[in-house]
Write a protein that holds these residues in place. Structure first.
Motif, PDB file in Angstrom:
ATOM      1  N   ASN A  58       0.680  -1.180   0.009  1.00 36.63           N
ATOM      2  CA  ASN A  58      -0.118   0.030  -0.012  1.00 36.63           C
ATOM      3  C   ASN A  58       0.838   1.134   0.039  1.00 36.63           C
ATOM      4  O   ASN A  58       0.807   2.133   1.075  1.00 36.63           O
ATOM      5  N   PRO A  59       1.654   1.514  -1.166  1.00 35.92           N
ATOM      6  CA  PRO A  59       2.552   2.581  -1.054  1.00 35.92           C
ATOM      7  C   PRO A  59       1.817   3.773  -0.742  1.00 35.92           C
ATOM      8  O   PRO A  59       0.782   4.075  -1.581  1.00 35.92           O
ATOM      9  N   LEU A  60       2.308   5.007  -0.206  1.00 35.87           N
ATOM     10  CA  LEU A  60       1.478   6.295  -0.105  1.00 35.87           C
ATOM     11  C   LEU A  60       2.155   7.300  -1.099  1.00 35.87           C
ATOM     12  O   LEU A  60       1.458   8.109  -1.447  1.00 35.87           O
ATOM     13  N   HIS A  61       3.298   7.185  -1.263  1.00 32.24           N
ATOM     14  CA  HIS A  61       4.156   8.252  -2.321  1.00 32.24           C
ATOM     15  C   HIS A  61       5.212   7.399  -2.846  1.00 32.24           C
ATOM     16  O   HIS A  61       5.924   6.696  -2.409  1.00 32.24           O
ATOM     17  N   VAL A  62       5.339   7.888  -4.359  1.00 34.52           N
ATOM     18  CA  VAL A  62       6.321   7.216  -4.961  1.00 34.52           C
ATOM     19  C   VAL A  62       7.072   8.483  -5.726  1.00 34.52           C
ATOM     20  O   VAL A  62       6.571   9.128  -6.233  1.00 34.52           O
ATOM     21  N   HIS A  63       8.471   8.518  -5.525  1.00 32.30           N
ATOM     22  CA  HIS A  63       9.329   9.363  -5.925  1.00 32.30           C
ATOM     23  C   HIS A  63      10.396   8.913  -6.884  1.00 32.30           C
ATOM     24  O   HIS A  63      11.278   8.216  -6.423  1.00 32.30           O
ATOM     25  N   LYS A  64      10.256   8.849  -8.300  1.00 29.94           N
ATOM     26  CA  LYS A  64      10.946   8.362  -9.213  1.00 29.94           C
ATOM     27  C   LYS A  64      12.137   9.110  -9.627  1.00 29.94           C
ATOM     28  O   LYS A  64      11.816  10.293  -9.750  1.00 29.94           O
ATOM     29  N   ILE A  65      13.215   8.591  -9.822  1.00 28.48           N
ATOM     30  CA  ILE A  65      14.458   9.624 -10.178  1.00 28.48           C
ATOM     31  C   ILE A  65      15.315   8.731 -11.107  1.00 28.48           C
ATOM     32  O   ILE A  65      15.435   7.581 -11.144  1.00 28.48           O
ATOM     33  N   GLN A  66      15.489   9.585 -12.233  1.00 28.91           N
ATOM     34  CA  GLN A  66      16.114   8.949 -13.439  1.00 28.91           C
ATOM     35  C   GLN A  66      17.585   9.713 -13.583  1.00 28.91           C
ATOM     36  O   GLN A  66      17.500  11.275 -13.697  1.00 28.91           O
ATOM     37  N   ASN A  67      18.715   9.152 -13.501  1.00 31.47           N
ATOM     38  CA  ASN A  67      20.081   9.784 -13.415  1.00 31.47           C
ATOM     39  C   ASN A  67      20.890   9.255 -14.506  1.00 31.47           C
ATOM     40  O   ASN A  67      21.483   8.338 -14.341  1.00 31.47           O
ATOM     41  N   GLY A  68      20.835   9.962 -15.668  1.00 34.18           N
ATOM     42  CA  GLY A  68      21.516   9.413 -16.829  1.00 34.18           C
ATOM     43  C   GLY A  68      21.027   8.037 -17.374  1.00 34.18           C
ATOM     44  O   GLY A  68      19.684   7.796 -17.324  1.00 34.18           O
ATOM     45  N   CYS A  69      21.768   6.662 -17.142  1.00 31.94           N
ATOM     46  CA  CYS A  69      21.492   5.546 -17.394  1.00 31.94           C
ATOM     47  C   CYS A  69      20.872   4.840 -16.070  1.00 31.94           C
ATOM     48  O   CYS A  69      20.529   3.616 -16.217  1.00 31.94           O
ATOM     49  N   LYS A  70      20.735   5.524 -14.985  1.00 34.80           N
ATOM     50  CA  LYS A  70      20.147   4.754 -13.891  1.00 34.80           C
ATOM     51  C   LYS A  70      18.687   5.275 -13.649  1.00 34.80           C
ATOM     52  O   LYS A  70      18.542   6.446 -13.660  1.00 34.80           O
ATOM     53  N   CYS A  71      18.045   4.386 -13.148  1.00 29.61           N
ATOM     54  CA  CYS A  71      16.732   5.013 -12.720  1.00 29.61           C
ATOM     55  C   CYS A  71      16.337   4.028 -11.189  1.00 29.61           C
ATOM     56  O   CYS A  71      16.657   2.878 -11.224  1.00 29.61           O
ATOM     57  N   PHE A  72      15.780   4.792 -10.234  1.00 30.27           N
ATOM     58  CA  PHE A  72      15.568   4.457  -9.012  1.00 30.27           C
ATOM     59  C   PHE A  72      14.428   5.153  -8.482  1.00 30.27           C
ATOM     60  O   PHE A  72      13.837   6.061  -9.332  1.00 30.27           O
ATOM     61  N   ALA A  73      13.793   4.509  -7.342  1.00 32.02           N
ATOM     62  CA  ALA A  73      12.598   5.409  -6.847  1.00 32.02           C
ATOM     63  C   ALA A  73      12.751   5.077  -5.149  1.00 32.02           C
ATOM     64  O   ALA A  73      13.314   4.309  -4.680  1.00 32.02           O
ATOM     65  N   PHE A  74      12.128   5.951  -4.435  1.00 30.92           N
ATOM     66  CA  PHE A  74      11.904   5.842  -3.079  1.00 30.92           C
ATOM     67  C   PHE A  74      10.406   6.125  -3.016  1.00 30.92           C
ATOM     68  O   PHE A  74       9.599   6.802  -3.307  1.00 30.92           O
ATOM     69  N   VAL A  75      10.008   4.987  -2.382  1.00 27.52           N
ATOM     70  CA  VAL A  75       8.605   4.856  -2.153  1.00 27.52           C
ATOM     71  C   VAL A  75       8.423   4.699  -0.430  1.00 27.52           C
ATOM     72  O   VAL A  75       8.970   4.028   0.140  1.00 27.52           O
ATOM     73  N   ASP A  76       7.264   5.660   0.041  1.00 27.38           N
ATOM     74  CA  ASP A  76       6.878   5.651   1.193  1.00 27.38           C
ATOM     75  C   ASP A  76       5.533   4.486   1.620  1.00 27.38           C
ATOM     76  O   ASP A  76       4.576   4.709   0.882  1.00 27.38           O
ATOM     77  N   VAL A  77       6.104   3.413   2.191  1.00 27.03           N
ATOM     78  CA  VAL A  77       4.930   2.371   2.555  1.00 27.03           C
ATOM     79  C   VAL A  77       4.294   2.816   3.720  1.00 27.03           C
ATOM     80  O   VAL A  77       3.495   1.820   4.251  1.00 27.03           O
ATOM     81  N   GLY A  78       4.604   3.759   4.736  1.00 28.90           N
ATOM     82  CA  GLY A  78       3.804   3.985   5.827  1.00 28.90           C
ATOM     83  C   GLY A  78       4.447   3.658   7.146  1.00 28.90           C
ATOM     84  O   GLY A  78       4.146   4.085   8.432  1.00 28.90           O
ATOM     85  N   SER A  79       5.133   2.580   7.190  1.00 28.27           N
ATOM     86  CA  SER A  79       5.819   2.005   8.427  1.00 28.27           C
ATOM     87  C   SER A  79       6.998   1.300   8.175  1.00 28.27           C
ATOM     88  O   SER A  79       7.259   0.616   7.238  1.00 28.27           O
ATOM     89  N   MET A  80       7.859   0.954   9.243  1.00 32.11           N
ATOM     90  CA  MET A  80       8.974   0.426   9.246  1.00 32.11           C
ATOM     91  C   MET A  80       8.959  -1.255   8.962  1.00 32.11           C
ATOM     92  O   MET A  80       9.555  -1.759   8.470  1.00 32.11           O
ATOM     93  N   GLN A  81       7.579  -1.656   9.440  1.00 26.90           N
ATOM     94  CA  GLN A  81       7.366  -3.040   9.325  1.00 26.90           C
ATOM     95  C   GLN A  81       7.183  -3.514   7.778  1.00 26.90           C
ATOM     96  O   GLN A  81       7.644  -4.352   7.524  1.00 26.90           O
ATOM     97  N   LYS A  82       6.344  -2.396   7.122  1.00 28.76           N
ATOM     98  CA  LYS A  82       6.104  -2.732   5.609  1.00 28.76           C
ATOM     99  C   LYS A  82       7.402  -2.625   4.956  1.00 28.76           C
ATOM    100  O   LYS A  82       7.694  -3.172   3.934  1.00 28.76           O
ATOM    101  N   VAL A  83       8.495  -1.776   5.413  1.00 27.68           N
ATOM    102  CA  VAL A  83       9.711  -1.550   4.703  1.00 27.68           C
ATOM    103  C   VAL A  83      10.484  -2.984   5.117  1.00 27.68           C
ATOM    104  O   VAL A  83      10.971  -3.359   3.870  1.00 27.68           O
TER     105      VAL A  83
END
Length: 351
Positions: A58-83
């Motif tokens: 149940n992701p709350l927020h998605v922050h996609k980042i593309q840096n040249g040939c690399k692509c990654f994201a930070f996803v807030d899932v709301g709790s450390m247990q879900k992480v």
């Protein structure tokens, strides 16, 4: 040859004594503990597809980042247990033929290594004309092609591989000029020939390109001196002020040597996105995204007299298909330098 857990033991002298970062006490840092980092994503993936990938949490927020040939994201899932659950479920999972790297912002207990034992085990770019490294971004490589008829062997075909951006002369010339005041050692890189042992530190999957340390007595001495100096600096150097973290900043950060522990290493800031910095670890040829608050100052030239421990190489007759080669020593020979990219040496492994 590979490393084993018996080769390592805690060493406060080398990697410092501090544990949890001071910034972890702040509310802003704690908030990011509910975020999960998802790396090695396809370049064309959308934020909605990333949400779908983590739908079970149940992701709350998605922050996609593309840096040249690399692509990654930070996803807030709301709790450390879900992480924790997301890491357990998705880390190492194949997604569109890519191995996902899923991790959190929280640090696991450190396992530090004894650099003296490590370097004892290792013992067993620019042209000097100033014209730059290269004018081309491709190399020719032989790759066996699977044949439909098992009784018939097809001749190897020629494939073209673009030199990765982080290995190109134009990029490395900028990085090295920013980091090192004396570049005299560059003149000797392309002259290396003959049998060598290479400690692989990073690879570019499905290509022949990789970063490695050329195992020599000089490397052993440089590693001893550098890691000892960085260990002392870790306890003395202040954390960088938020406004000081920008492209081109020389700094100190922790680099994770796989399952073997953490090492303080010199790094250079490539880019910054909010409270995250994309850095290149100078001595491992590896890029990473880490919290801005975890970077320490390392701007004194005294820390930048030893040349980078790792340098770029290219396999002569193969491509990389597995990350298992990282942190292993390969034996083979240097057959020459890549045309117009003289800082990239061609390596043929002994079978």
């Amino acid at each position: 040859m590979s490393w084993s857990s018996s080769d390592f033991r805690p060493s406060a002298e080398v990697f410092g004594k501090n544990g949890v970062l001071e910034e972890q006490k702040s509310p802003r840092f704690k908030k990011r503990e509910t975020q999960v980092y998802v790396g090695n994503l396809p370049l064309d993936i959308s934020e909605e597809e990333i949400r779908c990938l983590l739908k079970d949490f149940n992701p709350l927020h998605v922050h996609k980042i593309q840096n040249g040939c690399k692509c990654f994201a930070f996803v807030d899932v709301g709790s450390m247990q879900k992480v924790a659950l997301a890491i357990q479920e998705l880390n190492g999972k194949l997604f569109r033929k890519r191995k996902l790297y899923v991790n959190s912002n929280r640090r696991s207990p450190k396992r530090t290594l004894d650099v003296t034992e490590w370097t004892q085990e290792l013992l067993g770019l620019e042209k000097t004309s100033g014209q730059g490294f290269a004018r081309t971004t491709a190399s020719t490589q032989l790759v066996p092609k699977a044949s439909v008829d098992p009784c018939k062997t097809e001749k190897p075909r020629t494939s073209i591989f673009a030199v990765p951006m982080e290995m190109r002369g134009s990029f490395l010339a900028l990085l090295l000029r920013e980091c090192f005041r004396d570049l005299g050692w560059l003149a000797t890189i392309h002259s290396v020939r003959g049998d060598v042992g290479l400690l692989v530190t990073s690879i570019v999957p499905q290509t022949p390109f990789f970063w490695a340390m050329h195992v020599t007595e000089t490397l052993h001495q440089n590693m001893q001196a550098l890691f000892r100096a960085l260990a002392e600096a870790e306890e003395q150097q202040p954390y960088l002020h938020d406004s000081a973290v920008r492209r081109g900043t020389r700094c100190l950060a922790e680099y994770q040597l796989g399952d073997y522990g953490w090492a303080w290493n010199r790094c250079w800031v490539l880019d910054r996105v909010d409270s995250w910095a994309v850095v290149t670890f100078i001595d491992f040829g590896q890029s990473a995204t880490i919290p801005v608050q975890s970077l320490r100052s390392l701007d004194s030239d005294d820390f930048w007299t030893i040349p980078p421990l790792a340098q770029p190489f290219m396999l002569e007759k193969d491509i990389w298909s597995s990350y298992q080669v990282i942190h292993r020593i390969l034996k083979g020979k240097i057959t020459g330098a890549l045309n117009l990219e003289l800082h990239i040496l061609k390596f043929e492994e002994f079978k």
